[in-house]
Design an enzyme around this catalytic site. Sequence first.
Site, PDB file in Angstrom:
ATOM      1  N   GLY A  33      -2.656   2.698   1.298  1.00 28.79           N
ATOM      2  CA  GLY A  33      -1.788   1.814   0.548  1.00 28.79           C
ATOM      3  C   GLY A  33      -0.334   2.162   0.809  1.00 28.79           C
ATOM      4  O   GLY A  33      -0.009   3.198   1.381  1.00 28.79           O
ATOM      5  N   ILE A  36       6.093   1.857   4.754  1.00 30.85           N
ATOM      6  CA  ILE A  36       6.546   2.889   5.689  1.00 30.85           C
ATOM      7  C   ILE A  36       6.980   4.146   4.938  1.00 30.85           C
ATOM      8  O   ILE A  36       7.644   4.076   3.905  1.00 30.85           O
ATOM      9  CB  ILE A  36       7.699   2.362   6.561  1.00 30.85           C
ATOM     10  CG1 ILE A  36       7.161   1.329   7.549  1.00 30.85           C
ATOM     11  CG2 ILE A  36       8.400   3.497   7.309  1.00 30.85           C
ATOM     12  CD1 ILE A  36       8.226   0.686   8.414  1.00 30.85           C
ATOM     13  N   THR A  37       6.606   5.287   5.494  1.00 28.94           N
ATOM     14  CA  THR A  37       7.080   6.575   4.998  1.00 28.94           C
ATOM     15  C   THR A  37       7.120   7.549   6.172  1.00 28.94           C
ATOM     16  O   THR A  37       6.770   7.198   7.290  1.00 28.94           O
ATOM     17  CB  THR A  37       6.207   7.107   3.842  1.00 28.94           C
ATOM     18  OG1 THR A  37       6.900   8.202   3.211  1.00 28.94           O
ATOM     19  CG2 THR A  37       4.843   7.570   4.312  1.00 28.94           C
ATOM     20  N   ILE A 103       2.487   8.736  -2.761  1.00 30.07           N
ATOM     21  CA  ILE A 103       1.034   8.610  -2.785  1.00 30.07           C
ATOM     22  C   ILE A 103       0.667   7.328  -2.049  1.00 30.07           C
ATOM     23  O   ILE A 103       1.232   6.269  -2.318  1.00 30.07           O
ATOM     24  CB  ILE A 103       0.489   8.563  -4.225  1.00 30.07           C
ATOM     25  CG1 ILE A 103       0.808   9.865  -4.951  1.00 30.07           C
ATOM     26  CG2 ILE A 103      -1.018   8.284  -4.238  1.00 30.07           C
ATOM     27  CD1 ILE A 103       0.472   9.852  -6.430  1.00 30.07           C
ATOM     28  N   GLY A 115      -3.815  10.092   0.933  1.00 35.01           N
ATOM     29  CA  GLY A 115      -3.546  10.894  -0.259  1.00 35.01           C
ATOM     30  C   GLY A 115      -2.096  10.953  -0.654  1.00 35.01           C
ATOM     31  O   GLY A 115      -1.483   9.946  -0.962  1.00 35.01           O
ATOM     32  N   CYS A 134       8.671   3.538   1.406  1.00 33.72           N
ATOM     33  CA  CYS A 134       7.885   2.866   0.366  1.00 33.72           C
ATOM     34  C   CYS A 134       8.497   1.534  -0.066  1.00 33.72           C
ATOM     35  O   CYS A 134       8.206   1.040  -1.154  1.00 33.72           O
ATOM     36  CB  CYS A 134       7.680   3.786  -0.833  1.00 33.72           C
ATOM     37  SG  CYS A 134       6.997   5.397  -0.389  1.00 33.72           S
TER      38      CYS A 134
END
Length: 180
Positions: A33, A36-37, A103, A115, A134
């Site tokens: 879920g 972009i990070t 998360i 995770g 995010c």
Amino acid sequence: TAGRRQSADDPEVVQEESRLTRLGADFVPTKRGGQITYHGPGQIVGYPLLDLGRTTPPLGIRDYICKMQTMMRLHFREAHDIPTVASDNTGVFLDEHTKIASIGVQVRHRLTTHGFAFNVTPEPLAWFKQVVACGLADVKAGCIAEASQEFDADQVTVEGEIEGLVERFGRVFERNMQKL
């Protein structure tokens, strides 16, 4: 990484992938879920593998995410005396505009993958300045080393966080943790 909210065929994602790879980043689409990070050195990235149907009581996805947030907040407070604030967004925030943990999960047939990630040292912060993590344009990244008042930043290491984090994970998820 890009989450499943973003299609690899989306022109904006293609453009962002091109920009980031020119800067030297690897760009990996995932089925987790979120959006972009960044994942890399200076972070702890945890991918718990749980069968949510076999927990007692069985956990829903939202409860699972809330427990991960609780575990990280507990770790920041107990290990470093770092206060966090509530947010309408998923993750853990030091203040309204500073996010220290993210998360992004996938649950399929009640089995979890992907995770959480949180920043330990300042090393990831430069990469976070290169992305809208995010999808939160008004939020910057924080890290334990800069947020902690009781430690010298050089004393905070990824390796030094593991034991306490594992203990708190076991406590929050009511699991006996065994070192392998």
